[in-house]
Scaffold this active site. Structure first.
Site, PDB file in Angstrom:
ATOM      1  N   THR A 285      -3.778   6.433   9.902  1.00 39.94           N
ATOM      2  CA  THR A 285      -4.662   6.618   8.747  1.00 39.94           C
ATOM      3  C   THR A 285      -4.881   5.321   7.978  1.00 39.94           C
ATOM      4  O   THR A 285      -5.507   5.322   6.924  1.00 39.94           O
ATOM      5  CB  THR A 285      -4.094   7.690   7.791  1.00 39.94           C
ATOM      6  OG1 THR A 285      -2.834   7.231   7.275  1.00 39.94           O
ATOM      7  CG2 THR A 285      -3.915   9.010   8.514  1.00 39.94           C
ATOM      8  N   VAL A 286      -4.351   4.228   8.497  1.00 36.77           N
ATOM      9  CA  VAL A 286      -4.577   2.896   7.936  1.00 36.77           C
ATOM     10  C   VAL A 286      -5.011   1.977   9.073  1.00 36.77           C
ATOM     11  O   VAL A 286      -4.796   2.289  10.243  1.00 36.77           O
ATOM     12  CB  VAL A 286      -3.307   2.330   7.265  1.00 36.77           C
ATOM     13  CG1 VAL A 286      -2.888   3.201   6.088  1.00 36.77           C
ATOM     14  CG2 VAL A 286      -2.170   2.206   8.264  1.00 36.77           C
TER      15      VAL A 286
ATOM     16  N   HIS B 207       4.847  10.822   5.735  1.00 31.72           N
ATOM     17  CA  HIS B 207       4.632  10.620   7.169  1.00 31.72           C
ATOM     18  C   HIS B 207       5.932  10.118   7.795  1.00 31.72           C
ATOM     19  O   HIS B 207       6.444   9.066   7.402  1.00 31.72           O
ATOM     20  CB  HIS B 207       3.520   9.594   7.420  1.00 31.72           C
ATOM     21  CG  HIS B 207       2.164  10.081   7.040  1.00 31.72           C
ATOM     22  ND1 HIS B 207       1.066   9.246   6.936  1.00 31.72           N
ATOM     23  CD2 HIS B 207       1.716  11.322   6.752  1.00 31.72           C
ATOM     24  CE1 HIS B 207       0.007   9.960   6.590  1.00 31.72           C
ATOM     25  NE2 HIS B 207       0.380  11.223   6.474  1.00 31.72           N
TER      26      HIS B 207
ATOM     27  N   HIS C 158       0.814  -1.212   0.000  1.00 31.43           N
ATOM     28  CA  HIS C 158       0.000   0.000   0.000  1.00 31.43           C
ATOM     29  C   HIS C 158       0.846   1.259   0.000  1.00 31.43           C
ATOM     30  O   HIS C 158       0.314   2.360  -0.156  1.00 31.43           O
ATOM     31  CB  HIS C 158      -0.942   0.014   1.205  1.00 31.43           C
ATOM     32  CG  HIS C 158      -1.918  -1.120   1.196  1.00 31.43           C
ATOM     33  ND1 HIS C 158      -2.932  -1.230   0.273  1.00 31.43           N
ATOM     34  CD2 HIS C 158      -2.037  -2.209   2.005  1.00 31.43           C
ATOM     35  CE1 HIS C 158      -3.642  -2.324   0.517  1.00 31.43           C
ATOM     36  NE2 HIS C 158      -3.115  -2.940   1.548  1.00 31.43           N
TER      37      HIS C 158
END
Length: 270
Positions: free
Chosen positions: A213-214, A148, A103
């Site tokens: 955020t995942v 990030h 991802h």
């Protein structure tokens, strides 16, 4: 809105915010998913962002949490907090590797790459990775890329610095990472990498308490979003997107409700 306070009162304020809201604090066991898992960024597939909370019982906070990330950063609703102070980053060169996590593309430091100091708590730098388009938005606008930088404290809590990019000149740090044309699931040594080579931009930044955020979307993450936009080339963004599993259609979670959370901004000129 201008708030007169100091670092000690800020620490107390954040602590009360976390405790009173029953936020589930991030620990080492709650780290973001580090391998290809049955989730995507596309709705209508049965495992898009709206379904993350039901795919796995450990991911329920993705749907039920009230301190989720990313958010839209709108100056009209942030609180100016001068005593947040400048970011205290104490980074140093260390061995690193790059890896395709399906991802995203991530750079992991294998040695001590330094730390970030937030209100007297040290957060060690672990890794950086990228999302495209950006996950956080400014005044409703999403840009081309977001980095990030993930840090962890001795107690296992996380702090993330986010840098947002628009199209322009190539990013030097990303150029070094992408010099390896075939980044796969196996780690590729990068040699000694200095985190200071990441251009963090201006001293202005936003600060709020959010989540990963995942999946598992664990809450209690201290977010620092740099206000200044950096630049990245179209070719660099295209290469990132073509390399990862979900890249061509984007790897950004939808904007999450603020739910009354305070968002602070540090501006040295305030």
């Amino acid at each position: 809105m201008l708030i007169n306070t100091n670092k000690k009162s800020l620490l107390i304020l954040i602590s009360l915010l976390l405790l009173s809201s029953h936020i589930y604090l991030v620990t080492a066991d709650d780290a973001e998913v580090d391998k290809e898992t049955p989730y995507t960024y596309f709705e209508g597939t049965g495992n898009g962002p709206k379904e993350w909370g039901v795919i796995d019982p450990h991911w329920q906070v993705c749907a039920k949490g009230h301190y989720q990330s990313p958010i839209d950063l709108l100056d009209q609703r942030v609180q100016i907090l001068p005593n947040l102070g400048e970011l205290h980053k104490d980074y140093k060169p260390a061995p690193a590797v790059v890896k395709n996590r399906a991802h995203d593309i991530a750079v992991f430091w294998k040695g001590d790459a330094g730390k970030l100091d937030i209100n007297g708590t040290d957060y060690q730098l672990l890794q950086v990775h990228w999302h495209s388009p950006s996950e956080h938005s400014f005044h409703g606008t999403r840009y081309e890329l977001e980095l990030h930088a993930v840090h962890k404290s001795a107690s296992g809590n996380l702090a993330v610095i986010a840098i947002v990019y628009k199209y322009g000149h190539p990013d030097g740090f990303l150029s070094r990472v992408l010099q390896h044309k075939s980044i796969g699931k196996s780690e590729i040594p990068l040699g000694i990498v200095n985190p200071r080579d990441i251009k963090f931009g201006s001293r202005k930044y936003y600060r709020y308490v959010g989540s990963l955020t995942v999946p598992p979307c664990t809450e209690g993450v201290v977010w620092t979003v740099v206000k200044k936009l950096r630049t990245v080339s179209r070719e660099q963004v295209r290469t990132l997107r073509e390399t990862v599993h979900d890249g061509l259609k984007g790897t950004a979670r939808p904007i999450q409700p603020l739910d009354g959370r305070p968002v602070w901004i540090y501006n040295p000129r305030a």
